[in-house]
Motif scaffolding. Structure first.
Motif, PDB file in Angstrom:
ATOM      1  N   GLY A 298       5.446   7.709  -7.803  1.00 36.96           N
ATOM      2  CA  GLY A 298       5.343   8.920  -8.657  1.00 36.96           C
ATOM      3  C   GLY A 298       5.097  10.280  -7.936  1.00 36.96           C
ATOM      4  N   PHE A 299       4.761  10.169  -6.740  1.00 34.51           N
ATOM      5  CA  PHE A 299       4.391  11.665  -6.097  1.00 34.51           C
ATOM      6  C   PHE A 299       5.443  11.651  -4.602  1.00 34.51           C
ATOM      7  CE2 PHE A 299       0.948  11.052  -8.846  1.00 34.51           C
ATOM      8  CZ  PHE A 299       0.695  12.129  -9.149  1.00 34.51           C
ATOM      9  N   LEU A 300       5.650  12.856  -4.347  1.00 27.41           N
ATOM     10  CA  LEU A 300       6.528  13.211  -3.178  1.00 27.41           C
ATOM     11  C   LEU A 300       5.475  13.505  -2.180  1.00 27.41           C
ATOM     12  CD1 LEU A 300       9.284  15.318  -4.755  1.00 27.41           C
ATOM     13  CD2 LEU A 300       9.417  12.802  -4.381  1.00 27.41           C
ATOM     14  N   THR A 301       5.087  12.397  -1.494  1.00 25.83           N
ATOM     15  CA  THR A 301       3.768  12.802  -0.399  1.00 25.83           C
ATOM     16  C   THR A 301       4.462  13.310   0.746  1.00 25.83           C
ATOM     17  OG1 THR A 301       4.015  10.407   0.189  1.00 25.83           O
ATOM     18  CG2 THR A 301       2.457  10.990  -1.601  1.00 25.83           C
ATOM     19  N   ASP A 302       5.777  13.113   0.731  1.00 28.67           N
ATOM     20  CA  ASP A 302       6.382  13.810   2.286  1.00 28.67           C
ATOM     21  C   ASP A 302       6.866  15.191   2.065  1.00 28.67           C
ATOM     22  OD1 ASP A 302       7.967  13.038   0.388  1.00 28.67           O
ATOM     23  OD2 ASP A 302       9.751  12.273   2.089  1.00 28.67           O
ATOM     24  N   LYS A 303       6.578  15.629   0.931  1.00 31.36           N
ATOM     25  CA  LYS A 303       7.248  17.072   0.740  1.00 31.36           C
ATOM     26  C   LYS A 303       5.822  17.896   0.158  1.00 31.36           C
ATOM     27  CE  LYS A 303      11.696  15.461  -0.601  1.00 31.36           C
ATOM     28  NZ  LYS A 303      12.218  15.525   0.753  1.00 31.36           N
ATOM     29  N   ILE A 304       4.687  17.864   0.760  1.00 27.68           N
ATOM     30  CA  ILE A 304       3.406  18.374   0.668  1.00 27.68           C
ATOM     31  C   ILE A 304       4.031  19.936   1.198  1.00 27.68           C
ATOM     32  CG2 ILE A 304       1.304  18.969   0.884  1.00 27.68           C
ATOM     33  CD1 ILE A 304       0.902  15.707   0.535  1.00 27.68           C
TER      34      ILE A 304
ATOM     35  N   SER B  83       0.889  -1.306   0.035  1.00 26.29           N
ATOM     36  CA  SER B  83      -0.032   0.119   0.192  1.00 26.29           C
ATOM     37  C   SER B  83       0.884   1.299  -0.041  1.00 26.29           C
ATOM     38  CB  SER B  83      -0.923   0.023   1.127  1.00 26.29           C
ATOM     39  OG  SER B  83      -0.115   0.011   2.288  1.00 26.29           O
ATOM     40  N   LYS B  84       2.071   1.147   0.714  1.00 25.62           N
ATOM     41  CA  LYS B  84       2.995   2.393   0.805  1.00 25.62           C
ATOM     42  C   LYS B  84       3.381   2.545  -0.487  1.00 25.62           C
ATOM     43  CE  LYS B  84       3.749   2.167   5.654  1.00 25.62           C
ATOM     44  NZ  LYS B  84       5.140   2.098   6.709  1.00 25.62           N
ATOM     45  N   GLU B  85       3.967   1.720  -1.156  1.00 27.68           N
ATOM     46  CA  GLU B  85       4.619   1.809  -2.444  1.00 27.68           C
ATOM     47  C   GLU B  85       3.753   2.138  -3.515  1.00 27.68           C
ATOM     48  OE1 GLU B  85       6.555  -1.880  -3.332  1.00 27.68           O
ATOM     49  OE2 GLU B  85       7.916  -1.827  -1.821  1.00 27.68           O
ATOM     50  N   GLY B  86       2.419   1.377  -3.495  1.00 30.86           N
ATOM     51  CA  GLY B  86       1.484   2.182  -4.463  1.00 30.86           C
ATOM     52  C   GLY B  86       0.917   3.668  -4.366  1.00 30.86           C
TER      53      GLY B  86
ATOM     54  N   ALA C  89      -5.464   9.351  -7.311  1.00 28.48           N
ATOM     55  CA  ALA C  89      -6.551   9.289  -6.077  1.00 28.48           C
ATOM     56  C   ALA C  89      -6.895   8.047  -5.817  1.00 28.48           C
ATOM     57  CB  ALA C  89      -7.842  10.170  -6.459  1.00 28.48           C
ATOM     58  N   ALA C  90      -6.836   6.784  -6.729  1.00 31.79           N
ATOM     59  CA  ALA C  90      -7.113   5.526  -6.686  1.00 31.79           C
ATOM     60  C   ALA C  90      -6.283   5.046  -5.484  1.00 31.79           C
ATOM     61  CB  ALA C  90      -7.396   4.864  -7.764  1.00 31.79           C
ATOM     62  N   THR C  91      -5.071   5.354  -5.522  1.00 33.75           N
ATOM     63  CA  THR C  91      -3.971   4.616  -4.546  1.00 33.75           C
ATOM     64  C   THR C  91      -3.260   5.481  -3.509  1.00 33.75           C
ATOM     65  OG1 THR C  91      -2.128   5.223  -6.295  1.00 33.75           O
ATOM     66  CG2 THR C  91      -3.265   2.885  -6.354  1.00 33.75           C
ATOM     67  N   ALA C  92      -3.970   6.846  -3.551  1.00 33.14           N
ATOM     68  CA  ALA C  92      -3.468   7.662  -2.583  1.00 33.14           C
ATOM     69  C   ALA C  92      -3.818   7.383  -1.278  1.00 33.14           C
ATOM     70  CB  ALA C  92      -4.047   8.987  -2.797  1.00 33.14           C
ATOM     71  N   PRO C  93      -2.789   7.808  -0.208  1.00 33.34           N
ATOM     72  CA  PRO C  93      -2.746   7.376   1.464  1.00 33.34           C
ATOM     73  C   PRO C  93      -4.342   8.032   1.520  1.00 33.34           C
ATOM     74  CG  PRO C  93      -0.906   8.084   0.717  1.00 33.34           C
ATOM     75  CD  PRO C  93      -1.590   8.390  -0.411  1.00 33.34           C
ATOM     76  N   THR C  94      -4.901   7.657   2.789  1.00 31.64           N
ATOM     77  CA  THR C  94      -6.220   7.796   3.322  1.00 31.64           C
ATOM     78  C   THR C  94      -6.025   9.234   3.892  1.00 31.64           C
ATOM     79  OG1 THR C  94      -6.439   5.556   4.186  1.00 31.64           O
ATOM     80  CG2 THR C  94      -7.744   7.335   4.946  1.00 31.64           C
ATOM     81  N   GLU C  95      -4.942   9.729   4.297  1.00 32.37           N
ATOM     82  CA  GLU C  95      -5.142  11.285   4.781  1.00 32.37           C
ATOM     83  C   GLU C  95      -5.316  12.185   3.594  1.00 32.37           C
ATOM     84  OE1 GLU C  95      -0.666   9.764   4.853  1.00 32.37           O
ATOM     85  OE2 GLU C  95      -2.840   9.043   5.643  1.00 32.37           O
ATOM     86  N   ILE C  96      -4.570  11.697   2.344  1.00 26.49           N
ATOM     87  CA  ILE C  96      -4.978  12.461   1.157  1.00 26.49           C
ATOM     88  C   ILE C  96      -6.194  12.363   0.539  1.00 26.49           C
ATOM     89  CG2 ILE C  96      -3.739  13.220  -0.920  1.00 26.49           C
ATOM     90  CD1 ILE C  96      -1.018  12.514  -0.014  1.00 26.49           C
ATOM     91  N   LYS C  97      -6.532  11.077   0.446  1.00 23.28           N
ATOM     92  CA  LYS C  97      -7.643  10.953  -0.300  1.00 23.28           C
ATOM     93  C   LYS C  97      -8.934  11.423   0.449  1.00 23.28           C
ATOM     94  CE  LYS C  97      -7.959   6.701  -1.797  1.00 23.28           C
ATOM     95  NZ  LYS C  97      -8.038   5.262  -1.770  1.00 23.28           N
ATOM     96  N   THR C  98      -8.999  11.364   1.785  1.00 28.22           N
ATOM     97  CA  THR C  98      -9.999  12.135   2.321  1.00 28.22           C
ATOM     98  C   THR C  98     -10.057  13.602   2.619  1.00 28.22           C
ATOM     99  OG1 THR C  98      -9.157  11.277   4.497  1.00 28.22           O
ATOM    100  CG2 THR C  98     -10.795   9.933   3.410  1.00 28.22           C
ATOM    101  N   SER C  99      -8.794  14.193   2.268  1.00 22.67           N
ATOM    102  CA  SER C  99      -8.654  15.596   2.562  1.00 22.67           C
ATOM    103  C   SER C  99      -9.719  16.535   1.945  1.00 22.67           C
ATOM    104  CB  SER C  99      -7.239  15.970   2.154  1.00 22.67           C
ATOM    105  OG  SER C  99      -7.048  17.323   2.588  1.00 22.67           O
TER     106      SER C  99
END
Length: 234
Positions: free
Chosen positions: A149-155, A142-145, A184-194
């Protein structure tokens, strides 16, 4: 182990005592042999004197009787000493062998508790690692998916005009609307529900740009001077 050592020590003491007794018996036998030699010498002298008397059978019988008696006693003492020594040695060997068998070689019957424990432990040892490894694989997948392709730790929060320069500084670019829709299909929950809006690279006009909200999938028009979240694509 201590019992075996004590038994061996006792056997050694008995063997030493037997050796002493046998050596004493040998000394006695040597003394008797010396006496025998003297007796034989005396006998030869008596025989010479007896020959003077001719057919005196009673004198010859009295002269020969001490010799036969000494020979029989010496043989009996030697045989008795050797027999006792061999008996003690064999008894010691048998005792040591029996104790060793009882202590180290005799199989022990397993108890009921040990059998149940033996059946329980392997089952637990097999199920827990399998479950843990499966959970770890799911988390890693889940983390890899989600972050592919996105820098989720640098928002960061930036204006539209600052978004491009910021993504370039962290080694990425501002994504398009289609990129965010796919992510959006594979984004982490905190981003998907933001409920936050994320800048896209699409510029609508000189004053506004296109943003994207993951919670409802809408892409509203936002003033470029507004600070929105920037999710860079690498």
């Amino acid at each position: 182990m201590i019992t075996i050592i004590r038994i061996v020590s006792a056997i050694r003491i008995i063997i030493m005592a037997t050796k002493k007794s046998s050596s004493a018996a040998k000394k006695k036998a040597v003394k008797k042999a010396a006496k025998k030699t003297n007796t034989v010498k005396k006998q030869s002298t008596r025989n010479e004197s007896a020959s003077l008397f001719g057919n005196d059978e009673s004198a010859q019988a009295s002269l020969q009787s001490p010799v036969s008696h000494s020979e029989g006693s010496s043989h009996a003492s030697k045989e008795s000493g050797n027999g006792v020594y061999l008996f003690l040695v064999l008894a010691g060997i048998l005792a040591i062998g029996y104790l060793g068998y009882v202590k180290y070689l005799k199989p022990k019957a397993p108890t009921a508790t040990t059998q149940t424990d033996a059946t329980k432990v392997p089952a637990d040892a097999q199920t827990k690692p399998v479950a843990d490894s499966a959970e770890k694989k799911v988390e890693e997948t889940s983390k890899e998916g989600s972050s592919t392709g996105f820098l989720t730790d640098k928002i960061a929060s930036k204006k539209f005009t600052e978004a491009s320069a910021y993504c370039k500084s962290v080694g990425g670019v501002v994504p398009s609307k289609d990129d965010l829709v796919k992510f959006a299909a594979t984004a982490p929950t905190e981003i998907k529900t933001s409920e936050d809006k994320f800048w896209t690279k699409t510029e609508i006009d000189k004053k506004s740009g296109l943003a994207y909200r993951f919670s409802n999938g809408k892409a509203p028009k936002v003033d470029k001077a507004t600070s929105l979240k920037v999710l860079c694509k690498n």
